[in-house]
Design a protein around this motif. Structure first.
Motif, PDB file in Angstrom:
ATOM      1  N   CYS A   1      -1.112   6.585  -1.381  1.00 33.74           N
ATOM      2  CA  CYS A   1      -1.543   5.353  -1.132  1.00 33.74           C
ATOM      3  C   CYS A   1       0.712   5.527  -2.086  1.00 33.74           C
ATOM      4  N   PRO A   2       1.117   4.360  -2.740  1.00 38.32           N
ATOM      5  CA  PRO A   2       2.636   4.311  -3.822  1.00 38.32           C
ATOM      6  C   PRO A   2       1.706   4.009  -4.592  1.00 38.32           C
ATOM      7  N   LYS A   3       2.928   4.895  -5.740  1.00 32.85           N
ATOM      8  CA  LYS A   3       2.487   4.391  -6.860  1.00 32.85           C
ATOM      9  C   LYS A   3       3.837   3.906  -7.545  1.00 32.85           C
ATOM     10  N   TRP A   4       3.832   3.004  -8.770  1.00 30.96           N
ATOM     11  CA  TRP A   4       4.830   1.814  -8.526  1.00 30.96           C
ATOM     12  C   TRP A   4       6.736   2.331  -8.484  1.00 30.96           C
ATOM     13  N   SER A   5       6.312   3.385  -9.143  1.00 28.75           N
ATOM     14  CA  SER A   5       7.594   4.438  -8.973  1.00 28.75           C
ATOM     15  C   SER A   5       8.358   4.521  -7.927  1.00 28.75           C
ATOM     16  N   GLU A   6       7.545   4.323  -6.343  1.00 31.77           N
ATOM     17  CA  GLU A   6       7.930   4.672  -5.463  1.00 31.77           C
ATOM     18  C   GLU A   6       8.129   3.461  -4.416  1.00 31.77           C
ATOM     19  N   CYS A   7       7.732   2.007  -5.414  1.00 30.59           N
ATOM     20  CA  CYS A   7       7.451   1.188  -4.447  1.00 30.59           C
ATOM     21  C   CYS A   7       7.034   0.046  -4.970  1.00 30.59           C
ATOM     22  N   GLU A   8       7.815  -0.719  -5.700  1.00 30.13           N
ATOM     23  CA  GLU A   8       7.544  -2.354  -7.349  1.00 30.13           C
ATOM     24  C   GLU A   8       6.128  -3.019  -6.291  1.00 30.13           C
ATOM     25  N   SER A   9       6.509  -3.437  -4.578  1.00 32.40           N
ATOM     26  CA  SER A   9       5.600  -4.586  -4.269  1.00 32.40           C
ATOM     27  C   SER A   9       4.411  -3.246  -2.908  1.00 32.40           C
ATOM     28  N   ASN A  10       4.007  -2.048  -4.271  1.00 32.22           N
ATOM     29  CA  ASN A  10       3.192  -2.316  -3.071  1.00 32.22           C
ATOM     30  C   ASN A  10       1.520  -2.711  -3.577  1.00 32.22           C
ATOM     31  N   PRO A  11       0.488  -3.052  -2.763  1.00 35.41           N
ATOM     32  CA  PRO A  11      -0.700  -4.237  -2.714  1.00 35.41           C
ATOM     33  C   PRO A  11      -1.029  -3.988  -3.934  1.00 35.41           C
ATOM     34  N   SER A  12      -1.462  -3.066  -5.457  1.00 34.63           N
ATOM     35  CA  SER A  12      -2.060  -2.585  -6.258  1.00 34.63           C
ATOM     36  C   SER A  12      -0.774  -3.554  -7.274  1.00 34.63           C
ATOM     37  N   SER A  13       0.315  -3.573  -7.150  1.00 38.55           N
ATOM     38  CA  SER A  13       1.081  -4.037  -8.013  1.00 38.55           C
ATOM     39  C   SER A  13       0.539  -5.042  -8.023  1.00 38.55           C
ATOM     40  N   VAL A  14       1.770  -5.712  -6.722  1.00 36.97           N
ATOM     41  CA  VAL A  14       1.615  -6.656  -6.461  1.00 36.97           C
ATOM     42  C   VAL A  14       0.176  -7.939  -6.619  1.00 36.97           C
ATOM     43  N   TYR A  15      -1.127  -7.260  -6.362  1.00 32.77           N
ATOM     44  CA  TYR A  15      -2.481  -7.444  -6.774  1.00 32.77           C
ATOM     45  C   TYR A  15      -2.221  -8.376  -8.118  1.00 32.77           C
ATOM     46  N   TRP A  16      -1.865  -7.147  -9.550  1.00 31.99           N
ATOM     47  CA  TRP A  16      -1.892  -7.273 -11.128  1.00 31.99           C
ATOM     48  C   TRP A  16      -1.085  -8.313 -11.244  1.00 31.99           C
ATOM     49  N   LYS A  17      -0.088  -7.779 -11.108  1.00 29.99           N
ATOM     50  CA  LYS A  17       0.766  -9.156 -11.043  1.00 29.99           C
ATOM     51  C   LYS A  17       0.405 -10.652 -11.138  1.00 29.99           C
TER      52      LYS A  17
ATOM     53  N   PRO B   1       3.047  -0.653   2.864  1.00 31.85           N
ATOM     54  CA  PRO B   1       2.290  -0.888   1.682  1.00 31.85           C
ATOM     55  C   PRO B   1       3.567  -0.786   0.457  1.00 31.85           C
ATOM     56  N   CYS B   2       4.949  -0.658   1.249  1.00 34.85           N
ATOM     57  CA  CYS B   2       5.649  -1.155   0.623  1.00 34.85           C
ATOM     58  C   CYS B   2       6.293  -2.837   0.337  1.00 34.85           C
ATOM     59  N   ASN B   3       5.751  -3.625   1.614  1.00 33.98           N
ATOM     60  CA  ASN B   3       6.054  -5.056   1.929  1.00 33.98           C
ATOM     61  C   ASN B   3       5.797  -5.368   1.450  1.00 33.98           C
ATOM     62  N   ILE B   4       4.493  -5.373   0.131  1.00 35.58           N
ATOM     63  CA  ILE B   4       4.070  -6.507  -0.169  1.00 35.58           C
ATOM     64  C   ILE B   4       3.916  -7.325  -0.807  1.00 35.58           C
ATOM     65  N   THR B   5       4.115  -9.212  -0.119  1.00 35.04           N
ATOM     66  CA  THR B   5       4.231 -10.113  -1.077  1.00 35.04           C
ATOM     67  C   THR B   5       3.828 -10.753  -1.672  1.00 35.04           C
ATOM     68  N   THR B   6       3.574 -11.570  -2.533  1.00 34.23           N
ATOM     69  CA  THR B   6       2.889 -12.361  -3.247  1.00 34.23           C
ATOM     70  C   THR B   6       2.681 -13.344  -2.333  1.00 34.23           C
ATOM     71  N   GLU B   7       2.954 -13.411  -1.054  1.00 35.11           N
ATOM     72  CA  GLU B   7       2.133 -14.946  -0.087  1.00 35.11           C
ATOM     73  C   GLU B   7       1.034 -13.905   1.130  1.00 35.11           C
ATOM     74  N   ASP B   8       0.712 -12.935   0.327  1.00 33.47           N
ATOM     75  CA  ASP B   8      -0.447 -12.163   1.148  1.00 33.47           C
ATOM     76  C   ASP B   8      -1.674 -11.998   0.260  1.00 33.47           C
ATOM     77  N   TYR B   9      -1.402 -12.576  -1.034  1.00 31.89           N
ATOM     78  CA  TYR B   9      -1.797 -12.921  -1.800  1.00 31.89           C
ATOM     79  C   TYR B   9      -2.267 -13.485  -2.481  1.00 31.89           C
ATOM     80  N   GLN B  10      -2.158 -15.314  -1.777  1.00 30.35           N
ATOM     81  CA  GLN B  10      -2.151 -16.415  -2.340  1.00 30.35           C
ATOM     82  C   GLN B  10      -3.148 -17.092  -1.648  1.00 30.35           C
TER      83      GLN B  10
END
Length: 302
Positions: A202-218, A127-136
């Motif tokens: 699940c990881p918070k933003w402070s733990e890693c920025e590239s988590n599923p929720s953060s990448v999704y909402w961005k 959950p700390c290695n999610i990319t924009t390509e995953d959600y495209q």
């Protein structure tokens, strides 16, 4: 005869030793298989530990239910699309008809496909290695046009801004789009080992920025911003101590909002700001009628 008896006994002893060795090897092999299976099982069920809340229970049912509700009742225009222009898509002439007129075809908002595509973006992944390509692929399926002059952005006014949009029906926030509506208030993340989804944490933003929720909402926020056209509204809270725009601010003339205005003007965007916007203030007064700003001037009866 004595030699034959000795030879026979020797063969029997040899056969017995072979059998015993085979049994020992078999037992060792079975024990090794069992231990390996148990170790694999323990490893497969081991979940990574994080500080945030885990995946929402019954996530699939929640996402599917919200998707179907959105295209059926919240924004039924998405059920049909015109083969012509983009404007025809956002403003169909007869959205309430059950049978499409010539030139109209079903819109390909397949909720089951949307869920499966969303799940593929994070399941069995760190959950700390999610990319924009995953959600495209998901954004390609779930995106839709936003009518001009209807976009409403907000910061630190979550409850108030959505009370306002539900009351006025004149504006759309990110949470009023299909992507925002499905995921609002929901948490989710994967896990590299079985069962592939972490329901414990699940990881918070402070733990890693590239988590599923953060990448999704961005990505959803970027899509919403790029789709905006015409006049764009922004609702901020200029009274909170933390500031409406990353620094202290109390009104349209406060430092943070002044900075925001200057940033927008540098990009050749016209900006206007109104303190205590009346329709929103009335909503606040409905919740807190005794507040000093909500008192009406009345003539005293003699």
């Amino acid at each position: 005869m004595p030699l034959q008896n000795r030879s026979s006994k020797t063969r029997r002893r040899t056969s017995l030793l072979v059998i015993i060795m085979l049994l020992i090897v078999t037992i060792v092999a079975v024990l090794g298989t069992v231990l390996l299976a148990n170790e694999t099982k323990e490893t497969s069920t081991q979940l990574l530990q994080w500080k945030g809340r885990g995946t929402t229970k019954n996530l699939q049912e929640v996402i599917l239910g919200r998707c179907y509700n959105y295209i059926t009742t919240v924004n039924p225009e998405l059920r049909w699309r015109n083969r012509g222009t983009r404007q025809d898509v956002t403003c169909p002439q007869t959205p309430s008809k059950a049978v499409a007129e010539p030139g109209i075809e079903p819109r390909d908002k397949d909720c089951q496909n949307i869920w499966e595509t969303m799940q593929k973006a994070f399941i069995y992944k760190n959950p700390c290695n999610i990319t924009t390509e995953d959600y495209q692929p998901l954004l390609d399926l779930a995106s839709h046009p936003i009518p001009c002059n209807k976009s409403l952005f907000w910061s630190k006014t979550n409850d108030l801004v959505h009370r306002y949009t539900k009351t006025s029906h004149n504006f759309l926030t990110l949470e009023d789009t299909l992507l925002g509506y499905m995921a609002d208030g929901v948490s989710w993340c994967g896990n590299p080992s079985s069962p592939g989804i972490n329901y414990e944490s699940c990881p918070k933003w402070s733990e890693c920025e590239s988590n599923p929720s953060s990448v999704y909402w961005k990505m959803a926020s970027k899509m919403f911003a790029e789709a905006a056209c015409g006049v764009v509204q922004v609702m901020l809270n200029g009274s909170i101590e933390a500031g409406a725009f990353r620094s202290n601010s109390e009104s349209c003339t406060g430092r943070s909002i002044t900075r925001l205005k200057s940033i927008l003007e540098e990009r050749n965007l016209r900006v206007s700001c109104e303190d205590n916007y009346r329709p929103v203030q009335l909503l606040q007064c409905a919740s807190d009628p005794d507040h000093a700003d909500c008192r009406l001037c009345t003539n005293s009866v003699q």
